[in-house]
Design a protein around this motif. Structure first.
Motif, PDB file in Angstrom:
ATOM      1  N   TYR A  12       5.832   2.084  -6.338  1.00 33.76           N
ATOM      2  CA  TYR A  12       6.696   0.511  -5.814  1.00 33.76           C
ATOM      3  C   TYR A  12       7.404  -0.270  -5.832  1.00 33.76           C
ATOM      4  CZ  TYR A  12       2.028   0.065  -2.725  1.00 33.76           C
ATOM      5  OH  TYR A  12       2.117   0.930  -1.258  1.00 33.76           O
ATOM      6  N   LYS A  13       8.128   0.715  -7.187  1.00 35.12           N
ATOM      7  CA  LYS A  13       9.041   0.280  -7.507  1.00 35.12           C
ATOM      8  C   LYS A  13      10.556   0.859  -6.376  1.00 35.12           C
ATOM      9  CE  LYS A  13      12.438   0.137 -11.362  1.00 35.12           C
ATOM     10  NZ  LYS A  13      12.790   0.500 -12.972  1.00 35.12           N
ATOM     11  N   GLN A  14      10.214   2.135  -6.220  1.00 36.75           N
ATOM     12  CA  GLN A  14      11.026   1.992  -5.024  1.00 36.75           C
ATOM     13  C   GLN A  14      11.182   2.315  -3.765  1.00 36.75           C
ATOM     14  OE1 GLN A  14      13.368   5.499  -4.172  1.00 36.75           O
ATOM     15  NE2 GLN A  14      13.373   4.248  -2.556  1.00 36.75           N
ATOM     16  N   GLU A  15       9.954   1.811  -3.490  1.00 36.52           N
ATOM     17  CA  GLU A  15       9.487   1.118  -2.024  1.00 36.52           C
ATOM     18  C   GLU A  15       9.891  -0.231  -2.261  1.00 36.52           C
ATOM     19  OE1 GLU A  15       5.513   2.080  -0.649  1.00 36.52           O
ATOM     20  OE2 GLU A  15       6.058   4.281  -0.439  1.00 36.52           O
ATOM     21  N   PHE A  16       9.686  -1.089  -2.925  1.00 37.85           N
ATOM     22  CA  PHE A  16      10.456  -2.593  -3.017  1.00 37.85           C
ATOM     23  C   PHE A  16      11.526  -2.796  -2.560  1.00 37.85           C
ATOM     24  CE2 PHE A  16       6.099  -4.215  -5.719  1.00 37.85           C
ATOM     25  CZ  PHE A  16       5.516  -3.579  -4.131  1.00 37.85           C
ATOM     26  N   SER A  17      12.405  -1.718  -3.179  1.00 37.28           N
ATOM     27  CA  SER A  17      14.590  -1.818  -3.431  1.00 37.28           C
ATOM     28  C   SER A  17      14.997  -1.003  -2.046  1.00 37.28           C
ATOM     29  CB  SER A  17      14.472  -0.659  -4.196  1.00 37.28           C
ATOM     30  OG  SER A  17      14.302   0.856  -4.321  1.00 37.28           O
ATOM     31  N   SER A  18      13.633  -0.608  -1.258  1.00 36.33           N
ATOM     32  CA  SER A  18      14.067   0.046   0.175  1.00 36.33           C
ATOM     33  C   SER A  18      13.526  -0.808   1.033  1.00 36.33           C
ATOM     34  CB  SER A  18      13.340   1.680   0.661  1.00 36.33           C
ATOM     35  OG  SER A  18      13.508   2.508  -0.301  1.00 36.33           O
ATOM     36  N   ALA A  19      12.764  -1.635   1.650  1.00 39.59           N
ATOM     37  CA  ALA A  19      12.398  -2.451   2.016  1.00 39.59           C
ATOM     38  C   ALA A  19      11.633  -4.180   1.418  1.00 39.59           C
ATOM     39  CB  ALA A  19      10.986  -1.342   3.481  1.00 39.59           C
ATOM     40  N   LYS A  20      12.118  -5.043   2.547  1.00 37.32           N
ATOM     41  CA  LYS A  20      11.472  -5.999   1.826  1.00 37.32           C
ATOM     42  C   LYS A  20      10.101  -6.696   2.038  1.00 37.32           C
ATOM     43  CE  LYS A  20      11.038 -10.208   1.021  1.00 37.32           C
ATOM     44  NZ  LYS A  20       9.909 -10.448  -0.224  1.00 37.32           N
ATOM     45  N   MET A  21       9.435  -5.905   1.757  1.00 35.69           N
ATOM     46  CA  MET A  21       7.897  -5.924   2.185  1.00 35.69           C
ATOM     47  C   MET A  21       7.264  -7.599   1.895  1.00 35.69           C
ATOM     48  SD  MET A  21       6.038  -2.238   1.204  1.00 35.69           S
ATOM     49  CE  MET A  21       6.570  -2.053  -0.556  1.00 35.69           C
ATOM     50  N   VAL A  22       6.479  -7.786   2.976  1.00 37.19           N
ATOM     51  CA  VAL A  22       5.709  -9.133   2.763  1.00 37.19           C
ATOM     52  C   VAL A  22       4.211  -8.686   3.503  1.00 37.19           C
ATOM     53  CG1 VAL A  22       5.183 -11.251   3.464  1.00 37.19           C
ATOM     54  CG2 VAL A  22       7.632 -10.527   2.942  1.00 37.19           C
ATOM     55  N   CYS A  23       3.526  -9.124   2.563  1.00 42.40           N
ATOM     56  CA  CYS A  23       1.500  -8.967   2.928  1.00 42.40           C
ATOM     57  C   CYS A  23       1.203 -10.511   3.219  1.00 42.40           C
ATOM     58  CB  CYS A  23       1.187  -8.520   1.571  1.00 42.40           C
ATOM     59  SG  CYS A  23      -0.725  -8.199   2.178  1.00 42.40           S
ATOM     60  N   ILE A  24       1.104 -10.818   4.682  1.00 39.11           N
ATOM     61  CA  ILE A  24       0.322 -11.631   4.831  1.00 39.11           C
ATOM     62  C   ILE A  24      -1.298 -11.641   4.874  1.00 39.11           C
ATOM     63  CG2 ILE A  24      -0.130 -13.977   6.851  1.00 39.11           C
ATOM     64  CD1 ILE A  24       3.585 -12.586   7.271  1.00 39.11           C
ATOM     65  N   VAL A  25      -2.078 -13.163   4.216  1.00 42.75           N
ATOM     66  CA  VAL A  25      -3.475 -12.181   4.106  1.00 42.75           C
ATOM     67  C   VAL A  25      -4.201 -12.409   5.309  1.00 42.75           C
ATOM     68  CG1 VAL A  25      -6.044 -12.528   3.413  1.00 42.75           C
ATOM     69  CG2 VAL A  25      -3.370 -12.920   1.691  1.00 42.75           C
TER      70      VAL A  25
END
Length: 133
Positions: A64-77
């Motif tokens: 997730y460190k790598q993925e968070f640096s690759s894309a702005k991910m947002v989780c809306i419940v």
């Protein structure tokens, strides 16, 4: 910095399953892989419907460190349903992607997670490279 994560661990020890996943969403949306990973057991398993499996807190954090640096991910419940030690989280993101995660929580930490989402749509939406076939 380490003290901050120790506090997160101590807080998690007194939270309900739903509260743990609510905290998971907050850390995920902050893109904080270290805090996010401390909600998982040291030998937790995270499985994706695509067949990918992450084993252990360190692998989850590093991925997730790598993925968070690759894309702005947002989780809306969209919806969260709890039943004893299982929490099902239906989520969406601002790009229109949708998914579902099923968490098993034991002794106030995530021991198993199964994730369902359209990974190809995610990769395309974030202009990331597609897997080779």
């Amino acid at each position: 910095m380490q003290r901050q994560y120790n506090i997160c661990i101590n807080i998690a020890l007194y939270m309900s399953s739903k509260s743990i996943i609510t905290q998971w969403v907050e850390f995920f949306n902050a893109g904080d892989a270290s805090a996010f990973s401390f909600l998982y057991h040291s030998s937790a398993v995270k499985e994706f419907a695509t067949g990918k499996t992450l084993e252990g807190r360190k692998n989850i954090r590093d991925t997730y460190k790598q993925e968070f640096s690759s894309a702005k991910m947002v989780c809306i419940v969209d919806r969260m349903v709890t039943s004893d030690d299982v929490v099902t989280l239906e989520w969406k993101d601002p790009l229109g992607l949708r998914g579902c995660s099923v968490f098993q929580i034991v002794d106030e930490v995530i021991v198993h997670e199964r994730v369902y989402f359209d990974e190809l749509s995610f990769l395309r939406a974030h202009k990331l490279s597609l897997p080779r076939v």
